[in-house]
Motif scaffolding. Structure first.
Motif, PDB file in Angstrom:
ATOM      1  N   GLN A 269      38.447  -5.548  57.957  1.00  0.00           N
ATOM      2  CA  GLN A 269      37.751  -6.732  58.464  1.00  0.00           C
ATOM      3  C   GLN A 269      38.091  -6.962  59.943  1.00  0.00           C
ATOM      4  OE1 GLN A 269      38.029  -6.582  55.267  1.00  0.00           O
ATOM      5  NE2 GLN A 269      36.869  -8.163  54.214  1.00  0.00           N
TER       6      GLN A 269
ATOM      7  N   ARG B 254      45.093 -13.289  53.532  1.00  0.00           N
ATOM      8  CA  ARG B 254      44.570 -14.623  53.779  1.00  0.00           C
ATOM      9  C   ARG B 254      44.815 -15.133  55.189  1.00  0.00           C
ATOM     10  NH1 ARG B 254      45.861 -19.264  49.309  1.00  0.00           N
ATOM     11  NH2 ARG B 254      44.955 -21.006  50.478  1.00  0.00           N
TER      12      ARG B 254
ATOM     13  N   TYR C  25      33.647  -9.045  42.963  1.00  0.00           N
ATOM     14  CA  TYR C  25      34.032 -10.027  43.982  1.00  0.00           C
ATOM     15  C   TYR C  25      35.307 -10.756  43.572  1.00  0.00           C
ATOM     16  CZ  TYR C  25      34.417 -14.655  45.932  1.00  0.00           C
ATOM     17  OH  TYR C  25      34.945 -15.795  46.477  1.00  0.00           O
ATOM     18  N   GLN C  26      35.353 -11.187  42.319  1.00  0.00           N
ATOM     19  CA  GLN C  26      36.535 -11.933  41.876  1.00  0.00           C
ATOM     20  C   GLN C  26      37.803 -11.074  41.962  1.00  0.00           C
ATOM     21  OE1 GLN C  26      34.952 -13.279  38.122  1.00  0.00           O
ATOM     22  NE2 GLN C  26      34.325 -15.262  38.967  1.00  0.00           N
ATOM     23  N   GLY C  27      37.655  -9.788  41.673  1.00  0.00           N
ATOM     24  CA  GLY C  27      38.784  -8.893  41.819  1.00  0.00           C
ATOM     25  C   GLY C  27      39.243  -8.809  43.285  1.00  0.00           C
ATOM     26  N   TRP C  28      38.286  -8.685  44.198  1.00  0.00           N
ATOM     27  CA  TRP C  28      38.615  -8.638  45.637  1.00  0.00           C
ATOM     28  C   TRP C  28      39.311  -9.933  46.063  1.00  0.00           C
ATOM     29  CZ3 TRP C  28      36.741 -12.057  49.380  1.00  0.00           C
ATOM     30  CH2 TRP C  28      37.062 -11.724  50.704  1.00  0.00           C
ATOM     31  N   LYS C  29      38.804 -11.066  45.622  1.00  0.00           N
ATOM     32  CA  LYS C  29      39.355 -12.374  45.995  1.00  0.00           C
ATOM     33  C   LYS C  29      40.818 -12.482  45.563  1.00  0.00           C
ATOM     34  CE  LYS C  29      39.017 -16.759  47.316  1.00  0.00           C
ATOM     35  NZ  LYS C  29      38.433 -17.884  46.570  1.00  0.00           N
ATOM     36  N   ALA C  30      41.093 -11.979  44.378  1.00  0.00           N
ATOM     37  CA  ALA C  30      42.438 -12.111  43.810  1.00  0.00           C
ATOM     38  C   ALA C  30      43.415 -11.077  44.362  1.00  0.00           C
ATOM     39  CB  ALA C  30      42.372 -12.004  42.283  1.00  0.00           C
ATOM     40  N   THR C  31      42.910 -10.083  45.068  1.00  0.00           N
ATOM     41  CA  THR C  31      43.813  -9.029  45.560  1.00  0.00           C
ATOM     42  C   THR C  31      43.726  -8.908  47.095  1.00  0.00           C
ATOM     43  OG1 THR C  31      42.089  -7.373  45.109  1.00  0.00           O
ATOM     44  CG2 THR C  31      43.783  -7.694  43.422  1.00  0.00           C
ATOM     45  N   THR C  32      42.680  -8.268  47.577  1.00  0.00           N
ATOM     46  CA  THR C  32      42.576  -8.031  49.019  1.00  0.00           C
ATOM     47  C   THR C  32      42.580  -9.339  49.807  1.00  0.00           C
ATOM     48  OG1 THR C  32      41.353  -5.990  48.611  1.00  0.00           O
ATOM     49  CG2 THR C  32      41.193  -6.921  50.827  1.00  0.00           C
ATOM     50  N   TYR C  33      41.762 -10.303  49.363  1.00  0.00           N
ATOM     51  CA  TYR C  33      41.760 -11.575  50.078  1.00  0.00           C
ATOM     52  C   TYR C  33      43.131 -12.243  50.014  1.00  0.00           C
ATOM     53  CZ  TYR C  33      41.094 -16.324  51.534  1.00  0.00           C
ATOM     54  OH  TYR C  33      41.248 -17.504  52.189  1.00  0.00           O
TER      55      TYR C  33
ATOM     56  N   GLY D   1      41.934  -5.240  40.792  1.00  0.00           N
ATOM     57  CA  GLY D   1      41.119  -6.436  40.657  1.00  0.00           C
ATOM     58  C   GLY D   1      41.143  -6.964  39.226  1.00  0.00           C
TER      59      GLY D   1
ATOM     60  N   ILE E  94      34.209  -6.484  49.797  1.00  0.00           N
ATOM     61  CA  ILE E  94      34.003  -7.610  48.877  1.00  0.00           C
ATOM     62  C   ILE E  94      33.520  -7.142  47.514  1.00  0.00           C
ATOM     63  CG2 ILE E  94      32.535  -9.615  48.437  1.00  0.00           C
ATOM     64  CD1 ILE E  94      32.571 -10.248  51.385  1.00  0.00           C
TER      65      ILE E  94
ATOM     66  N   TYR F 263      42.472 -13.400  57.677  1.00  0.00           N
ATOM     67  CA  TYR F 263      41.073 -13.808  57.533  1.00  0.00           C
ATOM     68  C   TYR F 263      40.877 -15.222  58.078  1.00  0.00           C
ATOM     69  CZ  TYR F 263      40.527  -9.691  54.543  1.00  0.00           C
ATOM     70  OH  TYR F 263      40.501  -8.407  54.054  1.00  0.00           O
TER      71      TYR F 263
END
Lengths: 215, 215, 215, 215
Positions: free
Chosen positions: D62, D27, D15-23, A17, C57, D30
Motif C-alpha cells: 500500500q 494499522r 475481505y474479512q480475512g484481510w481486515k483481521a490480518t494484514t490491516y 485470514g 484486500i 494505513y
C-alpha cells in the motif's frame, strides 16, 4: 522429499485470514470437536470436480458431514478380497463406527468422468480401455449403467448416464451387508441427488416417482 | 430402490437458501463454469473427517480446488493392475487431464483412521486385521509409516503417525510416472500439510527443515 | 528513446525475489494461465491511488480479477463516437470477450480526484476548468454526482461525493447495451463498494437499504 | 439501481480475512497514509489482464505505486481537446500533482488486446474496425506499431507487436509537455518493461542495446 515445497503464499494468506476470523469466532466449538471427536449426521459421496461444492450447497459447517469424494461419485460393489478399497473403507467407517443417519450420493452435470465412461463404452476412447488407465478401470464401475441407457441422442444419453452414476452407486451400496443391516434397522436412509452446475438446480431420486424430481 | 428416500427437509431448506442467495449472486460465474468446464489450480487430498473443512480453511470457492477425500488422506503406491483404484484415478485425472499446478496432501489431528492403524500395528485391534475389514486393509497403506516411528509415549507416536500419513502419501505419489514427470517438467509442485483441529493450527512440510513447520 | 532508462535496481531486486519464490512455487499454474488464457471471475474498476490495494484486500492472485484503474474509478457514459475510450474498451472486453460474472466499482476515502472535482464544481479550482486540464475534463464525468449532493458541511459533502463516484459509474455502466444485456440475461451482477483507507473499512451498496452499508 | 447487488460472499470472507490480518498488522501505517495522503514513488501503466500482477511481481505494498491499468497498457498521444481522456488524466495527476520519480510501462505476453489489433490490421477482424467497437478504436493507438513490424512469421510479429505497445506508449508519453519537462528537469525517468507470463520472465528496454534485454 526435495520435490515437496512449502505451501504457496496465496494459500498461506487465505489460511491466516480464516484463522483470524472463522476460527477465532468458533474456537470453543472447534476445541470441543477436537476433544470429543466428530459426530457427523450424514455421509456424502460426491465427485472431486471443483465445481461441486457440497459444503456450500448445504451450508455445511465443521463437524456436520463426513465427505468422501472420488471421480464420478462411484461406489464399487462389495468385494472383501483383502485389497485396498478406499471408497468401501470410507463407507464402512461412516456406517459402522460413526453411525451416520444419512448416506447421500451426489452426482452432477458435465461430469468429465461420466463423459469418459460414455466415450469408452462407445468404443471411442481406446486409451481408457488400457489396463494401465486408472480412470478407465475406475469408470468400469459405471458400465452396467451404460448398458441400460435408452436409445436417443448423445446429450440425452450422457445426462442419463450422469444420473445412472448415482443409481449404480446406490445399488452397489445395498450389496454391503452393514449398509443393508443399518437400513433394515431403521438407522440409515439412502439418498440420490444430481445437481445442475450452471442452473444451480438440484434433483432428488424419488422412489414413488421412479426417477429424479426437482427439489 | 425402496430403500432410497427423498432428501431430508433440513437439507432441502439449506439448499433453497443457497439457491436464493449464493447461487443468485454468482449465477454468471456458475454458468461459465458449466459451459467452459473446470480449471482448478490445485488438487487437495484430505481426510473424509467432518471436522476437516478444506474449502473453509482456504476460502475456496466453486471451481478452485479439485478435491479427493478418503480415510486418512492416503495415496496407495502405483499399481496399474487393472483393478478399481479410486484414489489413483483421481490423481491421474487431476495431473494428466486437468493439469493442476499444485498437489496438496492435508493430514489432521485426531484422525480416527490413523488411530485405528496404530492400534492394529500394535496388535490391539484384531478386527482390523481381518481380510474383510475395508478400513484395516486401507490403513495397511500406512504400515510403512508405523514401522519408522521413533520410540516414545503413545500420544507422541500417534501424532507422528498422523504426519507420517502425509509423508507416506507424498512418497507414494512419486511412484506414479505421470506425477514424477509433471514435477520434473516444472508443471507441478507437491505440498504436505497437517492441521490441528482444536487449535486451528496449520503446519507445512519444509524440506529445508526436514520436517513440519508452522505456517 | 534516450529518455528511457533500464529498470531501477530496487525493482530489479524485488522482481528477482519474486522470481525465486512466488514464481518458483507456482510455475505450473502460471504456465497454464499462459497457455490456456485468462478466465477471470470478476472485473474491478478502482482508482489509481497507491493506497487502494484491490488485490490485497481481496486476497486476489494471478488470474482472478480483470482490473481497470483510472482516476476516481469513473465510468463515462456510453459514447460510441469512434474516439479512444480506454475505460469503455476495458468494460467491453471484460463483458463481451471474457464474460466476467461480476463487475465491481470500488471507491475510496481521501480520493484526490474527487476532491479536485468538488473544488472545481465549487468554483475554487479554475485550473481544473481549463480545456487543457485532463484531470478536470475527466472529473466532469462526476459533475452529475455533485449536482445531487445534499446541503451540509464540506467534509460530509466530500465523503458523499466519493460514494457518488461509485453510483454515477454504476449508472453509466447501465447505459452500455452489452452491460444491460448481460445483466438481464442473468450472466452479470454489478456491485458498488467504498473503502475507508485509514480504518480498513469496506461498505457495499445495498439496494434494499438504498445506500452503502458496512460489509 | 436494482441491478446492483451486495458483495458476493466469497469476497466478503476474503475481505474479512484481510481486515483481521494484514490491516490489523499495518494499522498505524494505513492511518498515516490516510491522514497524510499518498506519496507514491512510481507510476505503473499496465494491462488489465488478470495474469499481470504488478504488485506481486514488484512486491508492492500500500502506498508505493500509482497504478493505471487499461487494455494493452497504451498511452494515447497528447490531445488536449476537452474530451474525457482517462489515461492522460492519470498521467497528468501522477506527474504534476504526485510528482512520481518513475513512470513505468509494463507490457506482457499473450495480450488479447494486442492480438486483436494484429488481426484488425491484417484485415481479419472486421468487427473491430466498426466505429462502435471500443476495443477496436482503443487499439487504433497501436496501429503505428503494426506499421513498423518487420516481415516474419505470425508468432514473431505478434510478440514484436506486444513490445511495440510499450514503445508506442513511451513515444506518446514524450508528446505530453509536462512529461518532457519533468524528464528534462531530471525529476522523472521513463521505463519500458515486458513480462513473459508463463516463464515469469521480465525484459527491460535498454536504450544502449536499442531493444529489450532480460532483467
Amino acid at each position: 522429499m526435495d520435490a515437496v515445497r512449502p505451501l504457496p503464499d496465496f494459500l498461506v494468506k487465505r489460511y491466516q485470514g480464516w484463522k483470524a476470523t472463522t476460527y477465532a469466532d468458533n474456537r470453543g466449538w472447534y476445541k470441543r470437536l477436537a476433544e470429543e471427536g466428530q459426530r457427523p449426521r450424514a455421509m456424502v459421496i460426491s465427485c472431486c470436480d471443483s465445481r461441486v461444492h457440497v459444503t456450500s450447497i448445504f451450508g455445511a459447517d465443521q463437524g456436520e458431514f463426513f465427505i468422501h469424494r472420488n471421480i464420478a461419485n462411484l461406489v464399487p460393489p462389495y468385494e472383501p478380497d483383502g485389497d485396498h478399497h478406499g471408497t468401501s473403507a470410507a463407507i464402512e467407517y461412516a456406517v459402522t463406527s460413526l453411525r451416520v443417519g444419512h448416506l447421500i450420493v451426489l452426482g452432477h452435470s458435465g461430469c468429465g468422468g461420466v463423459e469418459g465412461c460414455y466415450q469408452m463404452c462407445e468404443g471411442r476412447a481406446p486409451h481408457l480401455e488400457e489396463k494401465t488407465s486408472f480412470v478407465g478401470r475406475w469408470m468400469d464401475i459405471l458400465r452396467p449403467g451404460y448398458e441400460r441407457l435408452a436409445a436417443g441422442n448423445e446429450a440425452d444419453r450422457m445426462r442419463a448416464l450422469e444420473k445412472a452414476s448415482v443409481m449404480v452407486s446406490l445399488e452397489n451400496l445395498l450389496t454391503f451387508p452393514f449398509v443393508t443391516k443399518a437400513v433394515e434397522d431403521g438407522l440409515l436412509t439412502l439418498h440420490g441427488l444430481w445437481t445442475h452446475i450452471g442452473e444451480g438446480g438440484l434433483e432428488t431420486y424419488d422412489p414413488a416417482a421412479g426417477g429424479f424430481v426437482a427439489v
